[in-house]
Write an enzyme that holds these catalytic residues in place. Structure first.
Site, PDB file in Angstrom:
ATOM      1  N   GLY A  47       0.833  -1.203   0.000  1.00  0.00           N
ATOM      2  CA  GLY A  47       0.000   0.000   0.000  1.00  0.00           C
ATOM      3  C   GLY A  47       0.861   1.243   0.000  1.00  0.00           C
ATOM      4  O   GLY A  47       0.720   2.118  -0.846  1.00  0.00           O
ATOM      5  N   PHE A  48       1.753   1.327   0.976  1.00  0.00           N
ATOM      6  CA  PHE A  48       2.718   2.430   1.104  1.00  0.00           C
ATOM      7  C   PHE A  48       2.024   3.775   1.300  1.00  0.00           C
ATOM      8  O   PHE A  48       2.635   4.827   1.124  1.00  0.00           O
ATOM      9  CB  PHE A  48       3.642   2.513  -0.118  1.00  0.00           C
ATOM     10  CG  PHE A  48       4.298   1.219  -0.522  1.00  0.00           C
ATOM     11  CD1 PHE A  48       4.420   0.167   0.360  1.00  0.00           C
ATOM     12  CD2 PHE A  48       4.802   1.060  -1.792  1.00  0.00           C
ATOM     13  CE1 PHE A  48       5.027  -1.027  -0.004  1.00  0.00           C
ATOM     14  CE2 PHE A  48       5.411  -0.131  -2.179  1.00  0.00           C
ATOM     15  CZ  PHE A  48       5.520  -1.177  -1.290  1.00  0.00           C
ATOM     16  N   GLY A 106       1.136  -6.644   3.920  1.00  0.00           N
ATOM     17  CA  GLY A 106       2.475  -7.163   3.688  1.00  0.00           C
ATOM     18  C   GLY A 106       3.355  -6.999   4.907  1.00  0.00           C
ATOM     19  O   GLY A 106       4.563  -7.234   4.858  1.00  0.00           O
ATOM     20  N   ARG A 109       9.002  -3.359  22.543  1.00  0.00           N
ATOM     21  CA  ARG A 109       9.247  -4.793  22.464  1.00  0.00           C
ATOM     22  C   ARG A 109       8.925  -5.306  21.063  1.00  0.00           C
ATOM     23  O   ARG A 109       7.978  -4.856  20.432  1.00  0.00           O
ATOM     24  CB  ARG A 109       8.362  -5.494  23.491  1.00  0.00           C
ATOM     25  CG  ARG A 109       8.657  -6.949  23.645  1.00  0.00           C
ATOM     26  CD  ARG A 109       8.188  -7.384  25.039  1.00  0.00           C
ATOM     27  NE  ARG A 109       8.119  -8.824  25.131  1.00  0.00           N
ATOM     28  CZ  ARG A 109       7.058  -9.464  25.605  1.00  0.00           C
ATOM     29  NH1 ARG A 109       5.982  -8.790  25.973  1.00  0.00           N
ATOM     30  NH2 ARG A 109       7.067 -10.777  25.703  1.00  0.00           N
ATOM     31  N   PRO A 155      10.731 -10.995  15.521  1.00  0.00           N
ATOM     32  CA  PRO A 155      11.953 -10.405  14.941  1.00  0.00           C
ATOM     33  C   PRO A 155      12.039 -10.574  13.424  1.00  0.00           C
ATOM     34  O   PRO A 155      12.621  -9.724  12.752  1.00  0.00           O
ATOM     35  CB  PRO A 155      13.075 -11.182  15.641  1.00  0.00           C
ATOM     36  CG  PRO A 155      12.465 -11.692  16.907  1.00  0.00           C
ATOM     37  CD  PRO A 155      11.020 -11.952  16.593  1.00  0.00           C
ATOM     38  N   THR A 203       9.466 -10.669  11.035  1.00  0.00           N
ATOM     39  CA  THR A 203       8.629  -9.709  10.310  1.00  0.00           C
ATOM     40  C   THR A 203       9.031  -8.278  10.657  1.00  0.00           C
ATOM     41  O   THR A 203       8.970  -7.394   9.808  1.00  0.00           O
ATOM     42  CB  THR A 203       7.135  -9.940  10.603  1.00  0.00           C
ATOM     43  OG1 THR A 203       6.931  -9.956  12.011  1.00  0.00           O
ATOM     44  CG2 THR A 203       6.666 -11.258  10.022  1.00  0.00           C
ATOM     45  N   GLY A 246       6.048   0.036  11.060  1.00  0.00           N
ATOM     46  CA  GLY A 246       5.918  -0.036   9.612  1.00  0.00           C
ATOM     47  C   GLY A 246       6.669   1.058   8.876  1.00  0.00           C
ATOM     48  O   GLY A 246       7.053   0.875   7.723  1.00  0.00           O
ATOM     49  N   GLU A 247       6.867   2.200   9.514  1.00  0.00           N
ATOM     50  CA  GLU A 247       7.439   3.340   8.790  1.00  0.00           C
ATOM     51  C   GLU A 247       8.729   3.904   9.374  1.00  0.00           C
ATOM     52  O   GLU A 247       9.437   4.652   8.694  1.00  0.00           O
ATOM     53  CB  GLU A 247       6.374   4.452   8.683  1.00  0.00           C
ATOM     54  CG  GLU A 247       5.283   4.075   7.702  1.00  0.00           C
ATOM     55  CD  GLU A 247       3.967   4.804   7.941  1.00  0.00           C
ATOM     56  OE1 GLU A 247       3.656   5.720   7.183  1.00  0.00           O
ATOM     57  OE2 GLU A 247       3.252   4.452   8.902  1.00  0.00           O
TER      58      GLU A 247
HETATM   59 MO1  MOS Z   1       0.907   4.974   5.650  1.00  0.00          MO
HETATM   60  S1  MOS Z   1       2.006   6.242   4.442  1.00  0.00           S
HETATM   61  O1  MOS Z   1       0.690   5.838   7.088  1.00  0.00           O
HETATM   62  O2  MOS Z   1      -0.536   4.584   4.888  1.00  0.00           O
END
Ligand code: MOS
Length: 730
Positions: free
Chosen positions: A250-251, A478, A618, A622, A624, A694-695
């Site tokens: 998605g990003f 993902g 925590r 590890p 993923t 994720g980011e």
């Molecule tokens: Mo993400 S760029 O927070 O959908």
């Protein structure tokens, strides 16, 4: 199995994905499926004076050609600002609220003859085969009376000054600028437009049965998509069911809602057939958002020892003529370093571009390129190790919210990362390290990212034949969400990991937030734990009701069987950020270290290794988690060295709306990457002590690369990407 949390586990859906068993939205081929494709405007601004449908309609297999002339009445939709603003959901709607006297009307494709950006959908063709639909898109020839368009913010533009976005003030002035600072540095940075280009382009398949519609959609938010589609159809949300069981990346491009998600359902209803509306690669650049280009001015005032006395970060960014999203570059600048004087401002200009949208750590990513590059420049000007300069300006508490951090291991990230990398105590001067013909450079930068959480619900179904099914409408785009939910339930309920099945991405399952802003772990895991507790209580009641000893060593399944039940269902809900939790600031932190080699004669730049140390609380899994951070680092390498789309100088179409003209890192470009987690359980945040990740890998990486290029070559690159052409030009 009480050790399930913290154990490395490959993704439980990995095999299904790589063998093609996992069905993505466009893989759905119901009986009678019709194929819809869009026709894009070839120019940015103007009025459609003629749009002949007849040639396209005559192509065998073509069922319908919709344009602004025949669509409005036929498809029975109306743009409604509250719901259908381009870039839909909450974010885009609030961004510029109050910043202009008269908000523009919302954009809706085929809403009228006016063209407001190149690539705008001006027709949608529908056919019995994809081939016929493609042919029809080429047969729709518009006549457009062009008007001048402008796509780049420029001096003299009427800039808007937005107030509040992404939970932060967009215009902040604190303290007074020092009168005679020892050192002043003023620098300007540019980052280009970036395109998400996930592997799976967006697609929506809509199938009506009676007065309800099933929608297979590639979205980061199944519930948000359901509500958006229902609102556009003016029907109750219960009559729309969105399935996004698998999403191929998605990003951010599938975070907000986009018109195609609703249009597929409208067209399917109108034609009485299932419809697949598929975005092409080129559509992805204009109909599912992008990251806009940015211009950022950073001023630093410091004493001779590198203690910041003033930090100014002014961002100049575009938004579309009809939308509201803009890149909030200053988010991290508000709180990452301690400085008595701070000015963080955002100026937004309306331009003839498609709407920007969230993109791989929106705001933090381009913002940290500018600020982390400027800090490096200050460090070299002062002869201070760039790592030491950052330590000297460490914010021991959140200076913007005036709150303590729930947990902040940034200093440990600096130390652990530097040690693993072998960061020099004394920086060798620029242009002094060589490896054969190449100049060698080291660069580093800080990253940070907020850790939000929203309420979510998880349902468990314990089944008499032994399996335990975990259900929630959350999506796994993902990230590994399926896997860590199974781990959580294995841990908290004591069920065998392999006997746990996870069902996600169906809006008819319990409510969960959109996967975005790195919040899913902190939103969903507490809900899963709560569901485990409820299920255990229900089992105890069941056992007692059947005269089974409470502390029997019977398994939960045995209790179920003894009670003669086929299944036992329990739901648990998480609270998101409670008011009590708001007493602190929840952030993740980290430091990137980069080594690279530059051959200036060839313009050849190879990143030779990356070491990143991160504090995300925590770590649940590890495997993923490391994969998420590696992905973020690879995004950062792409941003630093390769990615960038441009506007055609004449018609303002996007150059780079395909994977040939828009390079992204491939395996051969990716160096060894070492990811170190500095684990400190953030138990003030949730019972797992886990923050999302994720980011967090993305911000700072491009600056670490640019800083390493400076260290190698002695040349500052303030405009991304740093391409071979820029390196050879002097
Ligand atoms: Mo993400 S760029 O927070 O959908």
């Amino acid at each position: 199995m009480l050790t399930a949390i913290g154990t490395p586990r490959p993704r439980i859906d990995g095999v299904d994905k790589v063998t093609g068993r996992a069905a993505y939205a466009a893989d759905r081929r119901p009986e009678g499926l019709l194929y819809a494709l869009a026709v894009r405007s070839p120019v940015a601004c103007g009025t459609i004076t003629a749009l002949d449908r007849s040639v396209a309609e005559a192509i065998p297999g073509v069922v319908a050609v919709y344009t602004h002339e025949n669509a409005a009445g036929l498809l029975d939709w109306r743009p409604r600002p509250a719901v259908l603003a381009l870039g839909g959901e909450a974010l885009g709607r609030t961004a510029l609220a109050g910043a202009e006297p008269e908000p523009p009307p919302p954009y809706w494709p085929l809403g009228g003859p006016e063209v407001v950006f190149a690539g705008q959908w001006i027709a949608i063709v529908v056919a019995t085969s994809l081939e016929a639909a493609r042919e029809a898109t080429l047969a729709v020839r518009p006549r457009i009376l062009r008007t001048p368009s402008s796509v780049q913010p420029a001096v003299g533009d009427p800039f808007l000054a937005p107030g509040f976005f992404f939970a932060a003030d967009m215009q902040v002035r604190r303290g007074s600028w020092p009168e005679a600072p020892e050192v002043v540095l003023s620098t300007t940075f540019h980052t280009p437009m970036q395109l998400h280009h996930p592997m799976e382009p967006s697609a929506t398949v809509a199938i009506w049965r009676g007065d309800t519609v099933a929608v297979h959609d590639s979205t980061q938010g199944a519930v948000a998509a359901r509500d958006y589609i229902a609102a556009s159809l003016d029907i109750a949300p219960e009559r729309v069911r969105v399935d996004a069981a698998y999403v191929g990346g998605g990003f951010g491009g599938k975070n907000q809602m986009w018109p195609h998600q609703a249009l597929a359902a409208h067209i399917a209803r109108h034609l009485g057939h299932p419809v697949r509306l598929q975005l092409t690669r080129a559509d992805m650049a204009v109909a599912s958002g992008h990251r806009s280009g940015t211009e950022q001015v950073v001023d630093l005032a410091s004493d001779g020892e590198g203690h910041l006395e003033g930090l100014r970060h002014a961002s100049f960014v575009p938004t579309s003529l009809r939308g509201n999203f803009f890149e909030p570059c200053g988010l991290n600048t508000l709180l990452l370093y301690d400085t008595p004087a701070l000015e963080v401002t955002h100026a937004v200009a309306r331009k003839a571009i498609a709407s920007p949208t969230p993109f791989r750590a929106p705001g933090e990513t381009p913002g940290s390129f500018a600020v982390e590059s400027a800090l490096d420049e200050l460090a070299f000007d002062l002869g201070i190790n760039p790592l030491e300069l950052r330590r000297r300006n460490f914010a021991a508490r959140d200076p913007y919210h005036q709150r303590d951090w729930s947990s902040n291991q940034l200093l440990a990230c600096y130390a652990r990362g530097a040690e693993a990398f072998g960061w020099p105590e004394q920086m060798p001067p620029p242009r002094t390290l060589r490896d054969g013909d190449a100049l060698v450079g080291f660069g580093m930068a800080t990253t940070a990212y907020p850790a939000p959480a929203l309420p979510a619900t998880v349902r468990l179904r314990l089944q008499a034949e032994g399996s335990l099914v975990v259900e929630t409408s959350a999506t796994d785009i993902g990230t590994g969400m399926r896997t860590i939910l199974a781990q959580t339930v294995a841990d908290r309920f004591g069920h065998a990991f392999d006997d746990i099945a996870v069902r996600l991405g169906d809006s008819s399952l319990p409510d969960a937030p959109t996967a975005g802003r790195s919040k899913s772990t902190a939103s969903l895991l507490p809900a899963a734990a709560a569901a485990c507790a409820v299920l255990r209580d229900k089992l105890a009641d069941l056992a007692a009701g059947h005269g089974l000893p409470a502390a029997s060593n019977r398994s939960p399944v045995a209790v179920l069987q003894a009670a003669g039940l086929a299944e036992l269902v329990a739901e648990g809900r998480s609270a998101g950020m409670t008011d009590k939790a708001k007493d602190r600031s929840y952030y993740s932190f980290g430091a990137h270290f980069v080594e690279l080699r530059v051959d200036e004669r060839l313009g050849r730049l190879r990143v030779s290794r990356v070491v990143s140390a991160l504090d995300c609380g925590r770590i649940i899994n590890p495997t993923t988690a490391t994969s998420q951070i590696r992905g973020g680092i690879i995004f950062g390498l792409g941003m630093a060295l390769m990615e960038g789309a441009a506007f055609h100088p004449v018609d303002h179409r996007i150059i780079g709306d395909n994977l040939a003209d828009y390079p992204v890192p491939v395996h051969a470009d990716i160096p060894p990457i070492e990811v170190i987690f500095v684990e400190n359980a953030d138990t003030a945040f949730n019972e797992f002590g886990a923050r999302g990740l994720g980011e967090i890998g993305v911000p700072g990486l491009a600056a670490a690369v640019a800083n390493a290029v400076f260290h190698a070559t002695g040349r500052r690159f303030r405009d991304l990407p740093i391409t071979p052409a820029k390196i050879v030009s002097l």
